[in-house]
Structure formats: structure tokens, C-alpha cells
Design an enzyme around this catalytic site. Structure first.
Site, PDB file in Angstrom:
ATOM      1  N   ARG A  23      -5.240   5.848  -7.904  1.00 21.81           N
ATOM      2  CA  ARG A  23      -4.920   7.274  -7.909  1.00 21.81           C
ATOM      3  C   ARG A  23      -4.734   7.786  -9.338  1.00 21.81           C
ATOM      4  O   ARG A  23      -5.211   8.872  -9.697  1.00 21.81           O
ATOM      5  CB  ARG A  23      -3.658   7.523  -7.081  1.00 21.81           C
ATOM      6  CG  ARG A  23      -3.825   7.134  -5.619  1.00 21.81           C
ATOM      7  CD  ARG A  23      -2.498   7.036  -4.889  1.00 21.81           C
ATOM      8  NE  ARG A  23      -1.842   8.343  -4.795  1.00 21.81           N
ATOM      9  CZ  ARG A  23      -0.604   8.507  -4.356  1.00 21.81           C
ATOM     10  NH1 ARG A  23       0.124   7.451  -3.971  1.00 21.81           N
ATOM     11  NH2 ARG A  23      -0.081   9.722  -4.292  1.00 21.81           N
ATOM     12  N   LEU A  46       0.866  -1.178   0.000  1.00 20.07           N
ATOM     13  CA  LEU A  46       0.000   0.000   0.000  1.00 20.07           C
ATOM     14  C   LEU A  46       0.901   1.225   0.000  1.00 20.07           C
ATOM     15  O   LEU A  46       1.980   1.210   0.606  1.00 20.07           O
ATOM     16  CB  LEU A  46      -0.889   0.029   1.249  1.00 20.07           C
ATOM     17  CG  LEU A  46      -1.960  -1.064   1.394  1.00 20.07           C
ATOM     18  CD1 LEU A  46      -2.646  -0.928   2.749  1.00 20.07           C
ATOM     19  CD2 LEU A  46      -2.975  -1.002   0.268  1.00 20.07           C
ATOM     20  N   ASP A  47       0.461   2.290  -0.657  1.00 21.46           N
ATOM     21  CA  ASP A  47       1.237   3.531  -0.642  1.00 21.46           C
ATOM     22  C   ASP A  47       1.364   4.059   0.784  1.00 21.46           C
ATOM     23  O   ASP A  47       0.540   3.747   1.653  1.00 21.46           O
ATOM     24  CB  ASP A  47       0.574   4.587  -1.530  1.00 21.46           C
ATOM     25  CG  ASP A  47       0.523   4.161  -2.988  1.00 21.46           C
ATOM     26  OD1 ASP A  47       1.407   3.407  -3.417  1.00 21.46           O
ATOM     27  OD2 ASP A  47      -0.413   4.585  -3.694  1.00 21.46           O
ATOM     28  N   LYS A  48       2.352   4.893   1.011  1.00 25.96           N
ATOM     29  CA  LYS A  48       2.659   5.408   2.345  1.00 25.96           C
ATOM     30  C   LYS A  48       1.418   5.961   3.054  1.00 25.96           C
ATOM     31  O   LYS A  48       1.169   5.648   4.218  1.00 25.96           O
ATOM     32  CB  LYS A  48       3.729   6.493   2.241  1.00 25.96           C
ATOM     33  CG  LYS A  48       4.049   7.187   3.553  1.00 25.96           C
ATOM     34  CD  LYS A  48       5.031   8.340   3.341  1.00 25.96           C
ATOM     35  CE  LYS A  48       5.224   9.119   4.633  1.00 25.96           C
ATOM     36  NZ  LYS A  48       6.094  10.310   4.437  1.00 25.96           N
TER      37      LYS A  48
END
Length: 316
Positions: A246, A135-137
Site C-alpha cells: 500500500r 494481513l491488514d483488516k
């Protein structure tokens, strides 16, 4: 581990053939062994994963022993949603990087897992032990980690075969439209647009044609609630490209609120620590018991506060 194999059948591309004939070694791992010069074909180092085998070919495969992890475990609290001796599912918080990388040498999910689990060494890559997906930060929510090499490979195969289901909640600018019925606002649709590395800004991904190394990317969406100039949307991954949701939502003119990379609209007057994107639900087949596991993580407080604010503004 050293193996000697003789091709007795019709043969295939070397990476495909080896992944079928060596247990517990994935095709991705085979490709890395080829890159490292650890596979010998007919007494010569194999230099490409596309090498075509024929009956009678002789293969030697050298599999190095797992490297000892140099990462130092850190006692970082984890929100554990599910755990047994084979896997663990975490509700990741915003701001936590999944694995070490330049600029993020400590404080990652991996550092926390090494302290929590104690037995991840040798599972997958050295800097990403047990990590099946990421998962992204600043994306919160469900993420699964494997505790054994068998489970790691089994879960990665489930992701490739689209057995694992990953659903997200997001708050976006505007209202998504079905591209096939652009004049009519509908509540659900699919985005099927290839994604690749941005040609100028290498930190970003972008919708990119296949001839420019774009890879197939499919995202399913459903509008859950319309909030004036914003919407709450359920996104379901058909593929798992970097920044996929995104990039897709931004490309259609509906970027996720608070997205520092893909949203140029800063008119919203609430301070957000990152994009309003939450991995809400994770479904998979347990690699050992074969039972279906479905885990849901409630959105973080920041997400729910944002939602309440938008609802209040909409009704006023």
C-alpha cells in the site's frame, strides 16, 4: 525452564549466540527475554541484546511457562484452504482483524482459530497464538497459522530467509512505471524503498530513509491488465513490512483503489469496503514433511465485480 550455559567459543552478540545454542527459541524470543530481565550474564541482569560475549562468560536463561490464554474462542466461520496437524492456511475475509488489539477485543481471526483448533495456547505471543504473519483488516486472502511451536519458529525463519513466497492481486490508480526507465511504460519492475512509521500520523507508514528508522522494503510488481485509468497488478513481497504494498504503490502515485489511508483519489464511483488488495498465492516448505505447499485463493466477489465494471468501462 531455566538454563545455565558457558560460552566456550569465540562468542558473539548475546541474542545471536543464544538463538544458535538454545533449540526451539527464536532470536526474537531471546530479545524479549532480555527486555524482561530474564537473562543473567555473569551474575548481572543483561540489559541489551547487543552485549558482546567472550569465552568464559556464564549465562543463566529463565524462560517463563506459557501464560494461559484469556481469550474466549468464538465460533466464527473460516474458509480453510489447507489443514493438517501442524499448520492451517486460511482465506481471510475483508473486515477481519488478525489478532486482538485496542478497539478489536473480539471477532478476530485468533478468536476464530481458538475455536477451530483448540490447541494453540502457548504458541508464540499470548495475544497472537500461532500467528506467523499478518494481513491488514481489509486485505483478503491467504494466511498461514502454526499449530506447534516448532512449526511457528520454522515458518518465521522461512519468512526471514525469503523462502515463503507471497503474491497479491491489486487494482490501482494509473500505471506503474519502472523508476529506472521512467519515460517508458513497462510491464514489470521492483520497488526498493525503505519504510518506517510516519513521523506525524502514527497510524500510517511511509517511505522513510534509514537514518530516520526506515527499514529495507522490496516489492516486485507486474502489470496483468490495463483498465483505462486503472491497472490490475501482481505484487510479490521481497520483504514483509507493515502496509508495504500500500505504501510503495501510493508513493509512486498509484495507490490501491479504496485504500482509506493511502489513497486521496475518491473519484471512483463504486462503494468499496476497503482497499482492493488480495493475498492471492502463498508458497512455503512444510516444516515437517519438507514438501512444497502452494495455495491459491480466489479473489472475493467485491474484487471480481470491480474488475468486471472496469473492463466494461474500458471497452465502452
Amino acid at each position: 525452564m531455566n538454563l545455565k550455559l558457558i560460552v566456550e567459543d569465540k562468542g558473539d552478540r548475546i541474542d545471536r549466540w543464544l538463538s544458535k545454542h538454545i533449540l526451539n527459541i527464536s532470536r526474537a524470543r531471546i530479545q524479549k527475554l532480555i527486555q524482561a530481565g530474564n537473562i543473567i550474564l555473569n551474575n548481572k541482569i543483561c540489559k541489551t541484546k547487543k552485549e558482546q560475549l567472550i569465552a568464559g562468560d556464564c549465562l543463566e536463561v529463565f524462560v517463563p511457562s506459557p501464560k494461559k490464554l484469556e481469550l474466549i474462542p468464538e465460533a466464527i466461520p473460516l474458509d480453510v484452504l489447507y489443514e493438517d496437524k501442524y499448520l492451517i492456511i486460511i482465506n481471510k475475509v475483508a473486515g477481519m482483524v488478525v489478532h486482538p488489539s485496542p478497539g478489536h477485543e473480539n471477532g478476530t481471526l485468533v478468536h476464530a482459530l481458538l475455536h477451530h483448533c483448540r490447541d494453540l495456547s502457548g504458541i508464540g505471543e499470548v495475544q497472537r497464538p500461532g500467528i506467523v504473519h499478518r494481513l491488514d483488516k481489509d486485505t483478503t486472502g491467504t494466511i498461514v497459522i502454526a499449530k506447534t511451536d516448532f512449526v511457528h519458529q520454522h515458518l518465521q525463519k522461512q519468512i526471514r530467509d525469503r523462502v515463503v513466497e507471497r503474491e497479491y492481486l491489486a487494482i490501482i490508480h494509473g500505471v506503474l512505471k519502472n523508476r529506472e526507465n521512467n519515460d517508458n511504460v513497462v510491464n514489470k519492475g521492483v520497488i526498493d524503498l525503505p519504510i518506517g512509521r510516519h513521523l506525524i500520523d502514527r497510524k500510517k507508514m511511509a517511505v522513510m530513509p534509514s537514518e530516520k528508522n526506515g527499514r529495507k522494503a522490496v516489492t516486485y510488481w507486474k502489470i496483468l491488465e490495463r483498465l483505462g485509468n486503472y491497472s490490475m497488478v501482481n505484487f510479490k513481497l521481497g520483504t514483509g513490512r507493515t502496509h508495504q504494498i500500500r505504501v510503495h504503490s501510493s508513493f509512486l502515485g498509484c495507490p490501491i483503489l479504496g485504500d482509506p489511508l493511502y489513497s486521496s483519489n475518491h473519484s471512483f464511483n463504486i462503494n468499496l469496503s476497503g482497499q482492493a488488495l488480495h493475498a492471492h498465492k502463498l508458497s512455503l516448505i512444510h516444516p515437517v514433511s519438507s514438501n512444497k505447499i502452494e495455495i491459491t485463493a480466489n479473489p472475493p466477489i467485491e474484487f471480481t465485480k470491480l474488475l468486471k465494471t472496469l473492463r466494461r468501462k474500458t471497452t465502452n
